[in-house]
Design an enzyme around this catalytic site. Structure first.
Site, short mmCIF file in Angstrom:
data_model
loop_
_atom_site.label_atom_id
_atom_site.label_comp_id
_atom_site.label_asym_id
_atom_site.label_seq_id
_atom_site.Cartn_x
_atom_site.Cartn_y
_atom_site.Cartn_z
N ARG A 297 10.62 -0.17 2.26
CA ARG A 297 10.05 0.12 0.95
C ARG A 297 11.09 0.69 -0.02
O ARG A 297 10.82 1.59 -0.81
CB ARG A 297 8.85 1.07 1.06
CG ARG A 297 7.75 0.57 1.96
CD ARG A 297 7.15 -0.73 1.48
NE ARG A 297 6.18 -1.24 2.45
CZ ARG A 297 6.46 -2.14 3.38
NH1 ARG A 297 7.67 -2.68 3.46
NH2 ARG A 297 5.55 -2.54 4.23
N SER B 269 -1.39 2.01 -0.80
CA SER B 269 -0.98 3.06 0.14
C SER B 269 -0.19 4.14 -0.59
O SER B 269 0.72 3.84 -1.36
CB SER B 269 -0.12 2.47 1.25
OG SER B 269 -0.85 1.55 2.03
N GLU C 150 4.92 6.91 -0.98
CA GLU C 150 5.34 5.55 -1.32
C GLU C 150 5.06 5.30 -2.79
O GLU C 150 5.77 4.55 -3.44
CB GLU C 150 4.58 4.55 -0.45
CG GLU C 150 4.98 3.10 -0.65
CD GLU C 150 4.31 2.17 0.34
OE1 GLU C 150 3.86 1.10 -0.09
OE2 GLU C 150 4.24 2.51 1.53
#
Length: 308
Positions: free
Chosen positions: A176, A227, A297
């Site tokens: 990520r 998320s 995130e």
């Protein structure tokens, strides 16, 4: 910020930069303040012109795609916000099995268009509510696949407005993460290498299966960003949050989802500050229980309260 400023026209009057534009409806959380200046370019020429204008004015620049994976402060954002929502174009080269997609192109739509051709490689992307530009910056991924797996090159703007071509080895891809987070550049487009090694029916079936799984396990009744935390492998953030007894926990109008604990929902009247405070509370409780600090995130933009 002031609401009384007039629009600014650049590029011989063809390109309008608007003052004080609300950003809440441009994010999937449906929260956040206004942009000091805002533009949604309709083509790359307008993007380059607005980017050059902001640099000439020494203004901070923020790029906004689908608004997922993002939390914008209630105070809004200074400088120029450039939305890529109109920069949607994709081409499929049947000879090379390569896909070229502009920054504002929908990732799920791109995945489906590839699947209908029987081109594999983007099945994982079907349920990610973002754009190609965001996927390149974040190295978006799911179901064991990610952007880095299929990327051939990225076209981005240097500060002087020239187009730079970045190859995968320049992108410093990690989980990520990419070099575009540490050294931001405006993303124009990405080129992806797919594979015609299955039938269209097989690729569509896999794509649909990934989408069905996402719809059955993740909450879509209320606004969210997707998320919230990175998974601290081998465990998942959702499991740690659930085991900390936080499913359904609320602060103001923000709530930890019952269906999937790594989602925070805007239950109808949340502010960005509510969501920010709940993120911090979840981090505290998980750290108390597991001696592990969850890393967000979601990208937070603008000014938020000081955490003591």
């Amino acid at each position: 910020m002031t609401q009384s400023l007039p629009s600014i026209f650049i590029d011989n009057g063809n390109c309008e930069i608007q003052p004080y534009v609300s950003l809440a409806d441009m994010t999937t959380f449906r929260v956040g303040g206004a942009a000091e200046w805002f533009i949604a370019p309709h083509n790359l020429k307008e993007l380059q012109a607005s980017y050059a204008w902001a640099n000439e004015q020494a203004l901070p620049i923020t790029f906004l795609g689908a608004g997922s994976n993002l939390l914008i402060s209630d105070q809004g954002l200074p400088g120029l916000v450039i939305s890529t929502r109109y920069l949607r174009q994709r081409t499929f080269d049947p000879e090379t099995c390569q896909v070229t997609a502009y920054a504002g192109e929908s990732l799920p739509k791109l995945a489906w268009q590839a699947a209908k051709r029987g081109w594999s490689g983007l099945e994982w992307a079907v349920g990610i509510p973002g754009t190609v530009g965001g996927a390149l910056v974040m190295n978006a991924g799911a179901h064991g696949g990610c952007t880095a797996d299929v990327l051939t090159e990225v076209h981005a703007l240097d500060k002087d407005g020239t187009v730079q071509v970045l190859k995968p080895e320049h992108m410093a891809f990690q989980y990520r993460s990419s070099i575009l987070q540490q050294s931001p550049k405006p993303v124009l487009l990405g080129v992806f290498q797919l594979h015609a090694n299955q039938s269209a029916e097989q690729v569509k079936a896999t794509t649909q299966s990934h989408l069905d799984h996402r719809l059955s396990t993740q909450p879509y009744d209320w606004p969210s960003c997707g998320s919230v935390f990175r998974n601290p492998l081998p465990r998942t953030a959702g499991w740690l949050i659930e085991q900390s007894g936080l499913k359904g926990y609320s602060l103001g109008g923000a709530q930890v989802a019952q269906k999937h604990a790594n989602f925070i929902l805007n239950s109808g009247n949340a502010t960005a500050t509510d969501i920010f405070n709940l993120i911090h509370y979840v981090q505290q409780k998980v750290e108390e229980n597991w001696s592990l600090l969850l890393k967000p995130e979601v990208k937070m933009l603008g000014k938020f309260p000081q955490i003591t």
